[in-house]
Design an enzyme around this catalytic site. Structure first.
Site, PDB file in Angstrom:
ATOM      1  N   ARG A 139       0.838  -1.188   0.000  1.00  0.00           N
ATOM      2  CA  ARG A 139       0.000   0.000   0.000  1.00  0.00           C
ATOM      3  C   ARG A 139       0.875   1.241   0.000  1.00  0.00           C
ATOM      4  O   ARG A 139       2.084   1.153   0.104  1.00  0.00           O
ATOM      5  CB  ARG A 139      -0.888  -0.013   1.234  1.00  0.00           C
ATOM      6  N   GLY A 140       0.217   2.379  -0.184  1.00  0.00           N
ATOM      7  CA  GLY A 140       0.988   3.614  -0.302  1.00  0.00           C
ATOM      8  C   GLY A 140       1.223   3.899  -1.766  1.00  0.00           C
ATOM      9  O   GLY A 140       1.699   3.020  -2.499  1.00  0.00           O
ATOM     10  N   ALA A 141       0.900   5.109  -2.202  1.00  0.00           N
ATOM     11  CA  ALA A 141       0.899   5.401  -3.636  1.00  0.00           C
ATOM     12  C   ALA A 141       2.168   4.958  -4.377  1.00  0.00           C
ATOM     13  O   ALA A 141       2.087   4.190  -5.338  1.00  0.00           O
ATOM     14  CB  ALA A 141       0.622   6.888  -3.833  1.00  0.00           C
ATOM     15  N   ARG A 184      -7.085  -0.361  -7.297  1.00  0.00           N
ATOM     16  CA  ARG A 184      -7.520   0.710  -6.383  1.00  0.00           C
ATOM     17  C   ARG A 184      -7.608   2.004  -7.197  1.00  0.00           C
ATOM     18  O   ARG A 184      -6.754   2.259  -8.057  1.00  0.00           O
ATOM     19  CB  ARG A 184      -6.548   0.899  -5.204  1.00  0.00           C
ATOM     20  N   GLN A 215      -2.978   2.431   9.824  1.00  0.00           N
ATOM     21  CA  GLN A 215      -1.637   2.522   9.241  1.00  0.00           C
ATOM     22  C   GLN A 215      -0.693   3.325  10.141  1.00  0.00           C
ATOM     23  O   GLN A 215       0.512   3.059  10.201  1.00  0.00           O
ATOM     24  CB  GLN A 215      -1.690   3.179   7.856  1.00  0.00           C
ATOM     25  N   ASP A 248      -1.966  10.813  -2.290  1.00  0.00           N
ATOM     26  CA  ASP A 248      -2.295   9.760  -3.250  1.00  0.00           C
ATOM     27  C   ASP A 248      -2.607  10.314  -4.626  1.00  0.00           C
ATOM     28  O   ASP A 248      -2.471   9.603  -5.630  1.00  0.00           O
ATOM     29  CB  ASP A 248      -3.463   8.916  -2.716  1.00  0.00           C
ATOM     30  N   ASN A 275      -5.638  12.285   0.165  1.00  0.00           N
ATOM     31  CA  ASN A 275      -4.810  11.491   1.068  1.00  0.00           C
ATOM     32  C   ASN A 275      -5.739  10.706   1.986  1.00  0.00           C
ATOM     33  O   ASN A 275      -6.959  10.819   1.916  1.00  0.00           O
ATOM     34  CB  ASN A 275      -3.852  12.397   1.855  1.00  0.00           C
ATOM     35  N   LYS A 276      -5.141   9.885   2.835  1.00  0.00           N
ATOM     36  CA  LYS A 276      -5.931   9.019   3.707  1.00  0.00           C
ATOM     37  C   LYS A 276      -7.057   9.769   4.418  1.00  0.00           C
ATOM     38  O   LYS A 276      -6.864  10.902   4.865  1.00  0.00           O
ATOM     39  CB  LYS A 276      -4.992   8.391   4.745  1.00  0.00           C
TER      40      LYS A 276
HETATM   41  C1  LIG Z   1       3.531   7.860   0.310  1.00  0.00           C
HETATM   42  S1  LIG Z   1       1.904   7.708  -0.175  1.00  0.00           S
HETATM   43  C2  LIG Z   1       1.176   7.089   1.273  1.00  0.00           C
HETATM   44  C3  LIG Z   1      -0.286   7.347   1.300  1.00  0.00           C
HETATM   45  O1  LIG Z   1      -1.022   6.163   0.940  1.00  0.00           O
HETATM   46  C4  LIG Z   1      -1.829   5.822   2.049  1.00  0.00           C
HETATM   47  O2  LIG Z   1      -3.030   5.218   1.690  1.00  0.00           O
HETATM   48  P1  LIG Z   1      -3.160   3.584   1.775  1.00  0.00           P
HETATM   49  O3  LIG Z   1      -2.531   3.166   3.062  1.00  0.00           O
HETATM   50  O4  LIG Z   1      -4.665   3.373   1.715  1.00  0.00           O
HETATM   51  O5  LIG Z   1      -2.447   3.079   0.553  1.00  0.00           O
HETATM   52  C5  LIG Z   1      -2.080   7.134   2.734  1.00  0.00           C
HETATM   53  O6  LIG Z   1      -3.015   7.920   2.024  1.00  0.00           O
HETATM   54  C6  LIG Z   1      -0.699   7.721   2.676  1.00  0.00           C
HETATM   55  O7  LIG Z   1      -0.596   9.085   2.918  1.00  0.00           O
END
Ligand SMILES: CSC[C@H]1O[C@H](OP(=O)(O)O)[C@H](O)[C@@H]1O
Length: 351
Positions: A44-46, A91, A201, A242, A252-253
């Site tokens: 996960r994470g962009a 996603r 997270q 994101d 973002n989250k």
């Molecule tokens: C460095 S981008 C990380 C970004 O992605 C996370 O979302 P997810 O855990 O659902 O992939 C979150 O928005 C973070 O800030």
């Protein structure tokens, strides 16, 4: 712990759904494994999603070449594009997924005069370079961000939301990369990490990352952020992203938008750290960003332990959008966009 690594023609992913208490790995042998890992947030994470998808497209290309003797490269490329399109649906919000797959498709079509076997090697090399580039991107962005925040001339108290660290990238992280760079300069007094419901997270990933690096961190629940800003002398908020639109609006989250409002109320500057690949200049403003809605049981439970009746109605958007007016600056690997708006973003990209 490597977030992801390409090993003997397979993609090995650290299963982030099991962290921090269990370190286990998922070995992806076909692109559908990567699709599944992205959709359940095992990876996960962009930026990490983008690199994983790039390797997923390599697995797709190999599968196609192994299962069919193509009469023409163009037929192969058509099937390869279809696999990329499927991967792209894992996603919807993090634009890095789409960017990475478009980059892989462009690399493949750029070699359409070559035999399929050459394209296979080219795609693997492209995915590896994308991973290596993300490492360098994180480092450059971290330095720009730390330089900007170091101007305060004192150790800082930072609040962050979700995880934008090494576990969200191929490198040291975006927001956590900035924090790591500040720590190396002796400029971190404390980091307050929002737990970040529903998937935690922050509690599960950010806290363990910073503890492992010896960076002072305090875990808080999301509903404590306002009181922490009011009573703990927060100097700045730094978060990841994101998808960022042409006017600087930032997805973002979920919960980030609320933190930006709290920051504004308390006179705390709010910063975003994100690579160029997170910008989607085809969108003028944040309301155009597709917001992923996830399984309702993620809200009705915590780590699988029910906390609400199964019939309880739920709303579970995985992201929200922070308006550019709430953002003091965006740190990228190419520099800093201060007071982002359409004019500033266009000037930064020389549009
Ligand atoms: C460095 S981008 C990380 C970004 O992605 C996370 O979302 P997810 O855990 O659902 O992939 C979150 O928005 C973070 O800030």
């Amino acid at each position: 712990m490597d977030t992801l690594r390409w090993q003997n023609g397979q993609l090995v992913l650290l299963d982030q759904t099991k962290l921090p208490l269990e370190e286990s790995y998922i070995t992806c042998t076909k692109w559908q494994d990567v699709y599944d890992a992205i959709s359940i947030l095992a990876v996960r994470g962009a930026p990490a999603i983008g690199v994983a998808a790039a390797y997923g497209s390599v697995l797709a290309a190999r599968m196609l070449a192994d299962t069919r003797d193509y009469e023409s490269t163009s037929e192969f490329l058509a099937d390869f594009s279809e696999c990329c399109r499927c991967l792209d649906e894992a996603r919807p919000t993090a634009v890095n997924l789409h960017w990475a797959l478009e980059t892989m498709k462009a690399a493949a079509y750029g070699a359409e005069e070559q035999p399929v076997s050459s394209i296979l090697q080219l795609l693997e090399d492209k995915a590896k370079s994308m991973q290596a580039e993300d490492v360098a991107i994180n480092t450059a962005m971290s330095e720009y961000g730390a330089e900007e925040l170091a101007a305060a001339g004192k150790p800082l108290t930072i609040l962050t939301h979700c995880n934008a660290g090494a576990l969200a990238t191929a490198g040291v992280g975006t927001a956590l990369g900035v924090i790591r760079s500040l720590h190396k300069r002796g400029l971190i007094r404390m980091v307050y990490a929002d737990e970040t419901r529903p998937l935690l997270q922050g509690a599960r990933l950010t806290v363990s990352e910073l503890m492992a690096d010896g960076i002072p961190v305090t875990l808080i629940t999301d509903n404590m952020a306002a009181w922490v800003m009011k009573t703990k002398g927060v100097d700045a908020v730094v978060v990841g992203a994101d998808r960022i639109t042409a006017n600087g609006d930032t997805a973002n989250k979920i919960g980030t938008y609320g933190v930006s409002i709290l920051a504004k109320e308390h006179g705390v500057p709010f910063y975003v750290a994100a690579p160029i690949s997170t910008f989607d200049l085809s969108l003028d403003k944040g309301e155009q960003i597709p917001i992923e809605e996830r399984n309702h049981d993620e809200v009705r439970s915590i780590q699988g332990v029910p906390t609400a009746l199964p019939e309880a109605a739920v709303f579970n958007p995985a992201f929200d959008v922070t308006p550019h007016e709430n953002i003091a600056a965006i740190f990228t690997e190419k520099g800093v966009i201060r007071k982002p708006d359409t004019a500033q973003v266009h000037a930064f990209f020389n549009i």
